[in-house]
Design a protein around this motif. Sequence first.
Motif, PDB file in Angstrom:
ATOM      1  N   ALA A   1       0.828  -1.207   0.000  1.00 27.02           N
ATOM      2  CA  ALA A   1       0.000   0.000   0.000  1.00 27.02           C
ATOM      3  C   ALA A   1       0.861   1.256   0.000  1.00 27.02           C
ATOM      4  O   ALA A   1       0.346   2.358  -0.110  1.00 27.02           O
ATOM      5  CB  ALA A   1      -0.924  -0.014   1.212  1.00 27.02           C
TER       6      ALA A   1
ATOM      7  N   MET B   1       0.554   4.218  -2.396  1.00 31.39           N
ATOM      8  CA  MET B   1      -0.521   5.171  -2.166  1.00 31.39           C
ATOM      9  C   MET B   1      -0.005   6.344  -1.330  1.00 31.39           C
ATOM     10  O   MET B   1      -0.464   7.481  -1.488  1.00 31.39           O
ATOM     11  CB  MET B   1      -1.723   4.526  -1.487  1.00 31.39           C
ATOM     12  CG  MET B   1      -2.917   5.447  -1.449  1.00 31.39           C
ATOM     13  SD  MET B   1      -4.463   4.659  -1.004  1.00 31.39           S
ATOM     14  CE  MET B   1      -4.233   4.399   0.729  1.00 31.39           C
TER      15      MET B   1
ATOM     16  N   ASP C   1      -2.835  -0.876  -8.294  1.00 36.07           N
ATOM     17  CA  ASP C   1      -2.417   0.517  -8.452  1.00 36.07           C
ATOM     18  C   ASP C   1      -3.596   1.399  -8.833  1.00 36.07           C
ATOM     19  O   ASP C   1      -3.684   2.555  -8.407  1.00 36.07           O
ATOM     20  CB  ASP C   1      -1.306   0.631  -9.496  1.00 36.07           C
ATOM     21  CG  ASP C   1       0.030   0.125  -8.976  1.00 36.07           C
ATOM     22  OD1 ASP C   1       0.236   0.114  -7.747  1.00 36.07           O
ATOM     23  OD2 ASP C   1       0.869  -0.264  -9.811  1.00 36.07           O
TER      24      ASP C   1
ATOM     25  N   LYS D   1      -5.502   2.079  -5.667  1.00 35.25           N
ATOM     26  CA  LYS D   1      -4.778   3.051  -4.848  1.00 35.25           C
ATOM     27  C   LYS D   1      -4.897   4.457  -5.428  1.00 35.25           C
ATOM     28  O   LYS D   1      -5.034   5.430  -4.682  1.00 35.25           O
ATOM     29  CB  LYS D   1      -3.308   2.640  -4.712  1.00 35.25           C
ATOM     30  CG  LYS D   1      -3.130   1.410  -3.837  1.00 35.25           C
ATOM     31  CD  LYS D   1      -1.675   1.039  -3.699  1.00 35.25           C
ATOM     32  CE  LYS D   1      -1.297   0.052  -4.780  1.00 35.25           C
ATOM     33  NZ  LYS D   1       0.075  -0.470  -4.604  1.00 35.25           N
TER      34      LYS D   1
ATOM     35  N   ALA E   1      -6.476   7.574  -3.491  1.00 33.54           N
ATOM     36  CA  ALA E   1      -5.644   8.765  -3.300  1.00 33.54           C
ATOM     37  C   ALA E   1      -6.340  10.013  -3.844  1.00 33.54           C
ATOM     38  O   ALA E   1      -6.299  11.077  -3.210  1.00 33.54           O
ATOM     39  CB  ALA E   1      -4.286   8.573  -3.961  1.00 33.54           C
TER      40      ALA E   1
END
Length: 177
Positions: free
Chosen positions: A35, A38, A156, A159, A163
């Motif tokens: 993670a 992120m 990804d 994330k 984000a």
Amino acid sequence: MSTKDIVLIALFAALTAALGLIPQITLPMGVPITAQSMGVMLAGAVLGAKRGSLAIVLFLLLVAAGLPLLSGGRGGAGVFFGASGGFLLGFPIGAFVIGWLFDRHHGRPPFGLALLYAVIGGVGVVYLLGVPWLAQVAGLTLGKALAGSMAFLPGDAIKAVLAAIIAREVKKSIPSL
């Protein structure tokens, strides 16, 4: 640099380290899914180009000094010479690019652009450095390293969405950042 800047840089370095506590999944080629990328996206998006990249540089300096801050408790200079070394070196550049792009909108781009910026910096830039490094270290062709890296794209993407959402909400809640 103000005290506020220093505190925010340290805070996002710590956040990136804390994201390493989420258990990693290691693929057969030896590269972990974590993670922590992120944290790179959030640092750039929330703090901007300069502070965001400095937060990630601080995080990597602590890793290089031997602190076990990477997912799975890894740390030390040796991690920069392994399969994930290029990805790690791409982290501060990715944070800078995300921050620079976010800064074009006073830190609050529309959601679609925020997501695009997180993908450009947090995936595109990081992969641009990480995939060739992986190919070199693992003795793979660039095509095989890229194909193997595609396994990371779904995570990804998740994330990047998180984000973008978090960064926009933080910037809305604390506009003085």
